[in-house]
Design an enzyme around this catalytic site. Structure first.
Site, PDB file in Angstrom:
ATOM      1  N   GLY A  45       0.822  -1.203   0.000  1.00 11.55           N
ATOM      2  CA  GLY A  45       0.000   0.000   0.000  1.00 11.55           C
ATOM      3  C   GLY A  45       0.849   1.243   0.000  1.00 11.55           C
ATOM      4  N   PRO A  82     -11.253   4.080  13.599  1.00 10.74           N
ATOM      5  CA  PRO A  82     -10.268   4.989  14.221  1.00 10.74           C
ATOM      6  C   PRO A  82      -9.111   4.236  14.868  1.00 10.74           C
ATOM      7  CG  PRO A  82     -12.496   5.559  14.905  1.00 10.74           C
ATOM      8  CD  PRO A  82     -12.602   4.271  14.148  1.00 10.74           C
ATOM      9  N   GLU A 111      11.451  -9.855   2.232  1.00 11.64           N
ATOM     10  CA  GLU A 111      10.486  -8.783   2.501  1.00 11.64           C
ATOM     11  C   GLU A 111       9.319  -8.753   1.527  1.00 11.64           C
ATOM     12  OE1 GLU A 111      13.959  -7.264   2.341  1.00 11.64           O
ATOM     13  OE2 GLU A 111      14.076  -8.069   4.375  1.00 11.64           O
TER      14      GLU A 111
END
Lengths: 230, 230
Positions: A45, A82, A111
DNA sequence: CCCGTTATATATATAAAGTATAGAAATAGC
DNA sequence: GCTATTTCTATACTTTATATATATAACGGG
């Protein structure tokens, strides 16, 4: 956690990249290098840039990681709890992509690696929920259009196609009825080529013409589970 | 427009509130009091507070405008084109809600009014796209579950139910076949009550038990268009 | 080279769902 | 009472879905 209403939100895109590898649906994950969730695996992302729209941001992330273009990519859902990020208010717009293993040229490392969605490691944030939801959406798509071909190589046998359906839907399908309905699928092209691999009788190869992902006729998943023969 | 990458995004929710009124699908709009798009009509919306998640923000907006709770509310799509707001970078997470006209107690004014989705005024931002997409999603939902009852009064006739389907799907359905399939819908309860209104033969009233919105059996829209009789 | 194994491929019967059509029952208005 | 209108029931036909039998093509072991 105390919320200071003058703080601003941050917005990211996360892309669930799914493929079919080693007889399983697999998802591409990256290991986080920083806190929070340092060393945990996460969906690729990144922040949405001010100059790009959400689709462009998702495509950028996808391209950075896989170097593939022209891929099935769809906005999935926006997650905005939140508390989903422990020390910031990050809303993420999740996308999912279906990519062909054949098209991929990814060097997997410590990774960056593929994981079976049926056997995920501990993930960062709410990324487990996001992956599960992407599988649910993929199943929904498959019920109305033959989107599975996005996971198949360009040329494939009906058995391979059926296997893809079975993996996505998590159920066995009857071979003979699958064939009948698959052949009736709009856009499927019968080739004059056959497999000559290790198997027994060679199987005819098929391909999909570009692209009709709204075909209503292709939902051949309804079949009842075939009983396992002893 | 020049984008300064140090500027932050703002995030809002917008809620498409749909109801069935006067034999049409209608949407609740508010007139904008400030620039940009001053005096244009818009979908109700607001900024997402740091302490609430997206669903809560959407519910809050819905409640502020309609004072109804316990409503069909679903995240629709997130719209994030950099140019959708003329002088800021506002990403909006759109929701849509289906509300019963019966449950509503809204005082419509010059700044708050219902509009037929088939006859919308000039709208602010990309709100026309958002409303159109909410109708598309409603149709998709209706094809797999009897979500239309969210628009019907608590007790309704099959003719009213059919009318709701026809309005959402924008096509006529055959009355006799609609009845057959509607009666087979899971959750539909036949009451021992009848209309005694102005019509001819009284119609039996039905209701829906709370709530099975995942029933696969209820997609009775597939019927071919009934030809108009002269 | 025959033969059993395995996977592909075709044909067909049965069940279920979707579509089309006839007509009876209940009410209101004349 | 007759007609118009709307609700409601029954049933035939068509298409799709599911279940099952059987043939075909290659491989490998003896």
């Amino acid at each position: 956690m105390i919320f200071n209403e003058t703080k601003t939100h941050e917005i990211t895109v996360d892309v669930v990249i799914l493929t079919l590898k080693n007889n399983a649906i697999q998802v591409l994950l990256v290991k986080r290098l920083n806190e929070p969730f340092k060393d945990k695996w996460a969906i690729p992302g990144g922040y949405v840039r001010l100059s790009e729209n959400l689709d462009e941001a998702a495509l950028r992330v996808l391209k950075e990681r896989t170097n593939v273009d022209n891929i099935y990519l769809e906005q999935l859902y926006t997650f905005g709890d939140p508390l989903r990020h422990p020390n910031a208010r990050v809303i993420t717009c999740a996308y999912f992509a279906l990519v062909r293993a054949e098209d991929l040229n990814i060097v997997t490392t410590d990774e960056l690696a593929w994981f079976k969605v049926s056997d995920l490691p501990k993930l960062a944030f709410d990324h487990k929920d996001i992956i599960e939801y992407s599988m649910k959406r993929t199943r929904e798509r498959l019920e109305i259009c033959p989107v599975a071909y996005q996971l198949l190589n360009e040329k494939f046998t009906l058995t391979e196609m059926q296997k893809a359906y079975e993996l996505i839907m998590s159920k066995e399908l009857d071979k003979r009825n699958f064939r009948k309905k698959a052949i009736a699928t709009e856009g499927l092209i019968e080739l004059e080529e056959y497999t000559k691999s290790s198997s027994k009788r060679p199987a005819r190869l098929y391909t999909f013409e570009n692209i009709k992902l709204n075909s209503k006729r292709a939902h051949f998943i309804s079949g009842k589970k075939k009983e396992k023969v002893k």
